[in-house]
Design an enzyme around this catalytic site. Structure first.
Site, PDB file in Angstrom:
ATOM      1  N   GLU A 125       5.749   0.506   1.408  1.00  0.00           N
ATOM      2  CA  GLU A 125       5.428   0.984   2.769  1.00  0.00           C
ATOM      3  C   GLU A 125       6.888   1.840   3.215  1.00  0.00           C
ATOM      4  O   GLU A 125       7.774   1.101   2.886  1.00  0.00           O
ATOM      5  CB  GLU A 125       5.103   0.195   3.768  1.00  0.00           C
ATOM      6  CG  GLU A 125       4.709   0.840   5.131  1.00  0.00           C
ATOM      7  CD  GLU A 125       4.359  -0.430   6.275  1.00  0.00           C
ATOM      8  OE1 GLU A 125       4.117  -1.695   6.127  1.00  0.00           O
ATOM      9  OE2 GLU A 125       3.691   0.009   7.284  1.00  0.00           O
ATOM     10  N   GLU A 302       3.881 -11.449   9.157  1.00  0.00           N
ATOM     11  CA  GLU A 302       3.221 -10.850   7.827  1.00  0.00           C
ATOM     12  C   GLU A 302       1.864 -11.478   7.541  1.00  0.00           C
ATOM     13  O   GLU A 302       1.118 -10.738   6.916  1.00  0.00           O
ATOM     14  CB  GLU A 302       4.243 -11.190   6.827  1.00  0.00           C
ATOM     15  CG  GLU A 302       5.567 -10.781   7.115  1.00  0.00           C
ATOM     16  CD  GLU A 302       5.653  -9.174   7.577  1.00  0.00           C
ATOM     17  OE1 GLU A 302       5.075  -8.400   7.098  1.00  0.00           O
ATOM     18  OE2 GLU A 302       6.758  -8.847   8.220  1.00  0.00           O
TER      19      GLU A 302
END
Ligand code: B3K
Ligand code: ZN
Length: 861
Positions: A125, A302
């Protein structure tokens, strides 16, 4: 292939087009080698747009071979450029096989596949997958991955990827081959691979529906004991998401790997989170209360992405706040439930008021859903993340917890397995609640900080209380005109007889009046309880009102906030020439004494009430930041308070228990108040002995760092000696040395430059490690206003040199470092010129990364 050969064309949100080709399955094989890793991809490709050419992103890749439906393609069948590969003529449905070679060892940008010490790991990402394989590197192309990893079994006992392990064998030559399959289709930014040797800490979690999930945490050899807290935090997060939002984990295994080289905090790759080791490893000796808090919150963050980000992802990167704002909100709620809701909220508000307000006032101003992006990595900002979370919080305030939860459930159900937009999210919230969110949606497209001006008027005859609210958002660098936003304004009325009343107003117009009937006496109004909207508040409360709110409001955040306003006013008065002793009145000193003698049930809140606003927060209260005046007012008030309350601080310190270290909310609060006392006492040389004793007796990092910071900020003669002792003691531990680097870099003394120069030679320092670079240079430029903003420009030059050195190594980190220079327009003429000189020198450099180019060019006149 150097950065400057790639294009510098910014993309606009409105240019979105659905993918011309989709890819349903992907078989990806890695033959690991530090300088020549072979990657092979076999993809099933389907055309969605008639006539379109197949365009694949790819950077820093050596193309070895392409075959289409088994037929090898020669160079005339494709066009290869610095940014990718185009196949002009392809069938509607076909199998594409591409082989590339990459050199993880040479990848210092830490994007794509790279080496963190001896460990291979990935960070994809936002757009790092294109450094691994030619592929449509965009979040709306979702496919099922099967990954094969080959490497020497002895050196790399663990070969990991997303999903479930489906095979594992070692051949006679010692080559290990492991295969993974992830049943959930995902965008390539969630792909992950790790190969290395670790200590493995395991546990398990039984989900609410009774499934047994294996938890595996991989840490550096010898660090197993330091992983326990993170693993327990993970289990708490998993339980919390079930209880709060009815969200359950979906794979049979959840892995977390801690690596030493990482550009940010952590990454939510499906089933295989990769973490900066700073946010995993902790024990009492080496980690502070703040570290423990961050670990729990990032582990939670996360994990929560598994639903908000992974199961439902973003259609395009402009939608980033769809997953990040929402997930920050979720991690904040988790932290509030695990520890002190008040303290977590205060921390979040401080960040908005300092860094986010500053971003809004800078050339990088953007809405939580940006409109124009050159380098996506530049938009992982405090606006997208933290203001994004404030927007979600406002939604919860408006709809109420229950309807908000139903909205989230509907959103996840409706879009499960899809790549969605912020509009989809708002639509689900609207459909689930019946609330018209048309005006609220403006928060996604409008940048800037609204200023809320409030007035109250009480009519004793009619018993009416009129509250007039006015909002105005000034033009920002990116957007000239602004509209009225929907602002939820939570208010508490405090009456003389100690009764109180709560109310939520929704401000929708530029100006509105709310009239409350039957109000027996004029109340003191507590505005913006819990910081119910991310605005700057202007109100007419008297200093007496503020002190009353600080003492009596039912919301701890409002009490803290009243004191912040109170301190800000006194600081401003001193800046304007008032004598400190006239500003800090005897009444105030008496009140503070009382608080220290009989601290509130929440000791940490007492500490917060006595903490002056920091430089950055004060700076955002001025158009032109009066650096020297703020600093000198802060230090004279701090000294005056230390003198006036000298016995009270000592007494408070003695009265507080000193329990053996545990990371537990009550103990955190005790430490917070003890450290507040020490921070004032360090101003007075007479307390050197007390501080020294505290340093020597400290058996945990929180206490140790508290003494170091107190003596450093006070300019105490003790500091250099304690700092050197600390560096000596911890020289073997890189993560603790980061604290030492930061202590050197944030020292307000003139010797800081020599200190930073010496630390660059330290054996733990490395330009290739983002943690080290941030510990020295971000700490210096963001937390040392005295020296960074020196009038001789030495501070700016130091940062310029660091950025220049770093940009060719790691553009993501260099672009973060440049942030404080971008706000040059906010300073006096002399500083403006010096900062601008630095920016212009940067702009003149050849080979500037896109990351740095975008920020520098946005900031130049
Ligand atoms: N999603 C990642 C951030 C990726 C940053 C890329 N420059 C971590 C997180 O927000 O959870
Ligand atoms: Zn995130």
């Amino acid at each position: 292939m150097s950065a400057q050969t790639t294009n510098r064309i910014a993309r606009s949100r409105h240019d979105y087009q659905a993918p011309a080709f989709t890819i349903k399955t992907m078989q990806l094989s890695f033959n690991l080698h530090s300088t020549a890793t072979r990657v092979t991809a076999v993809m099933q490709v389907n055309r969605e747009t008639p006539g379109a050419a197949l365009q694949l992103d790819g950077q820093h890749l050596t193309l070895i071979a392409i075959t289409l439906d088994g037929r090898k393609l020669s160079a005339e069948h494709y066009q290869l450029s610095a940014d990718g590969l185009v196949l002009p003529e392809v069938p509607d449905s076909f199998e594409l096989c591409i082989e590339t070679e990459i050199a993880p060892q040479h990848n210092t940008a830490l994007e794509g596949l790279y080496m963190a010490g001896n460990t291979y790991c990935t960070q994809c990402e936002a757009e790092g997958f294109r450094r691994i394989m030619f592929f449509p590197d965009r979040p709306d192309v979702l496919c099922q991955y099967t990954v094969t990893i080959k490497a020497d079994a002895k050196t790399y006992p663990y070969l990991l990827s997303n999903g479930n392990k489906i095979s594992d064998h070692i051949d006679e030559l010692g080559l290990r081959t492991v295969q993974w399959h992830d049943p959930f289709p995902k965008p390539c930014y969630l792909f992950a691979l790790v190969a290395g040797d670790f200590d493995l800490v395991t546990d398990n979690f039984i989900t609410q529906s009774g499934r047994d999930v294996r938890l595996e945490l991989f840490v550096d050899k010898g660090a197993a004991a330091k992983g326990d807290f993170a693993l327990q935090a993970l289990k708490r997060a998993m339980r919390w998401d079930e209880q709060r939002f009815n969200l359950e984990y979906d794979l049979d295994i959840y892995m977390v790997v801690a690596v030493d080289f990482f550009n940010m905090g952590a990454m939510e790759n499906k089933g295989l989170n990769i973490f900066n080791s700073k946010y995993v490893l902790a024990d009492a000796a080496s980690a502070t209360d703040r570290d423990y808090f961050n670990i729990e919150s990032i582990i939670g963050h996360e994990y929560f992405h598994n639903w908000t980000g992974n199961r439902v992802t973003c259609r395009d990167w402009f939608q980033l706040s769809l997953k990040e704002g929402l997930t920050v909100f979720r991690d904040q709620e988790f932290s509030a439930d695990m520890g002190s809701a008040t303290l977590s909220r205060i921390d979040a508000v401080k960040l908005i008021r300092s860094a986010q307000f500053a971003e809004d006032a800078s050339p990088m101003a953007h809405p939580i859903r940006p409109e124009q992006v050159l380098e996506m990595n530049n938009f992982y900002t405090v606006t997208v993340y933290d203001k994004g979370a404030e927007v979600i919080r406002m939604l919860q305030t408006l709809l109420g917890r229950q309807l908000f939860a139903s909205g989230l459930t509907l959103y996840l159900k409706r879009h499960d397995g899809q790549a969605a937009t912020c509009d989809d999210f708002i639509r689900a919230m609207q459909d689930a609640s019946g609330y018209d969110l048309t005006q609220f949606a403006l928060w996604y497209s409008q940048s800037g900080t609204p200023v809320l001006t409030v007035k109250q008027q009480y009519d004793a005859d009619t018993k009416q209380l009129s509250l007039t609210l006015r909002q105005e958002t000034a033009a920002t660098a990116d957007q000239a005109t602004k509209q009225a936003l929907l602002l939820p304004i939570a208010v508490e009325l405090l009456f003389a007889d100690n009764s109180r009343q709560k109310q939520l107003f929704c401000l929708t117009d530029a100006e509105q009046q709310f009239v409350l009937p039957d109000v027996a006496t004029e109340p003191v109004v507590v505005w913006l309880e819990h910081f119910s909207a991310p605005v700057k508040l202007h109100c007419q409360a008297t200093t007496e009102d503020l002190l009353q709110i600080a003492a009596q409001a039912s919301d701890g955040v409002a009490r803290w906030d009243a004191m912040q306003q109170y301190w800000s006013r006194q600081i401003t008065a001193v800046m304007q020439g008032a004598a400190v002793q006239t500003v800090i009145t005897a009444e105030l000193v008496a009140l503070l004494k009382q608080w220290l003698e009989l601290p509130a049930a929440d000791l940490a809140l007492t500490a917060e009430l006595l903490t002056l606003p920091d430089f950055d927060t004060l700076a955002e209260q001025h158009d032109e930041i009066p650096v020297d005046a703020i600093l000198s007012a802060l230090s004279s008030i701090k000294m005056f308070l230390a003198q006036q309350l000298r016995e009270a601080f000592l007494q408070c310190l003695h009265n507080l228990p000193q329990p053996a270290y545990r990371y537990q909310q009550q103990d955190v609060a005790i430490r917070r108040l003890r450290h507040l006392c020490l921070s004032y006492m360090a101003q007075l040389a007479e307390y050197d002995v007390v501080l020294q004793q505290h340093y020597q007796q400290a058996d945990n990092m929180t206490d140790t760092i508290a003494v170091l910071m107190a003596t450093q900020q006070a300019g105490s003669a003790l500091f250099p000696q304690l700092r050197d002792d600390f560096c000596q003691r911890w020289q073997h531990d890189a993560l603790v040395m980061d604290k030492a680097f930061a202590l050197v870099a944030t020292d307000p003394a003139d010797t800081v430059f020599a200190g930073i120069a010496a630390m660059q030679q330290h054996r733990q320092f490395s330009w290739k490690n983002p943690n080290r670079v941030r510990a020295l240079f971000s700490a210096f430029s963001m937390r040392n206003p005295q020296q960074f903003h020196r009038l001789d420009g030495a501070g700016y030059r130091l940062l310029l040199e660091a950025i220049t050195k770093l940009d060719p190594i790691n553009p993501q980190v260099s672009a973060r470092l440049v942030t404080p220079l971008l706000s040059w327009r906010r300073f006096d003429k002399t500083r403006q010129q010096l900062m601008l000189d630095a920016l212009q020198l940067l702009a003149a450099q050849s080979n500037l990364s896109n990351d740095l180019f975008e920020k520098v060019s946005r900031s130049l006149p």
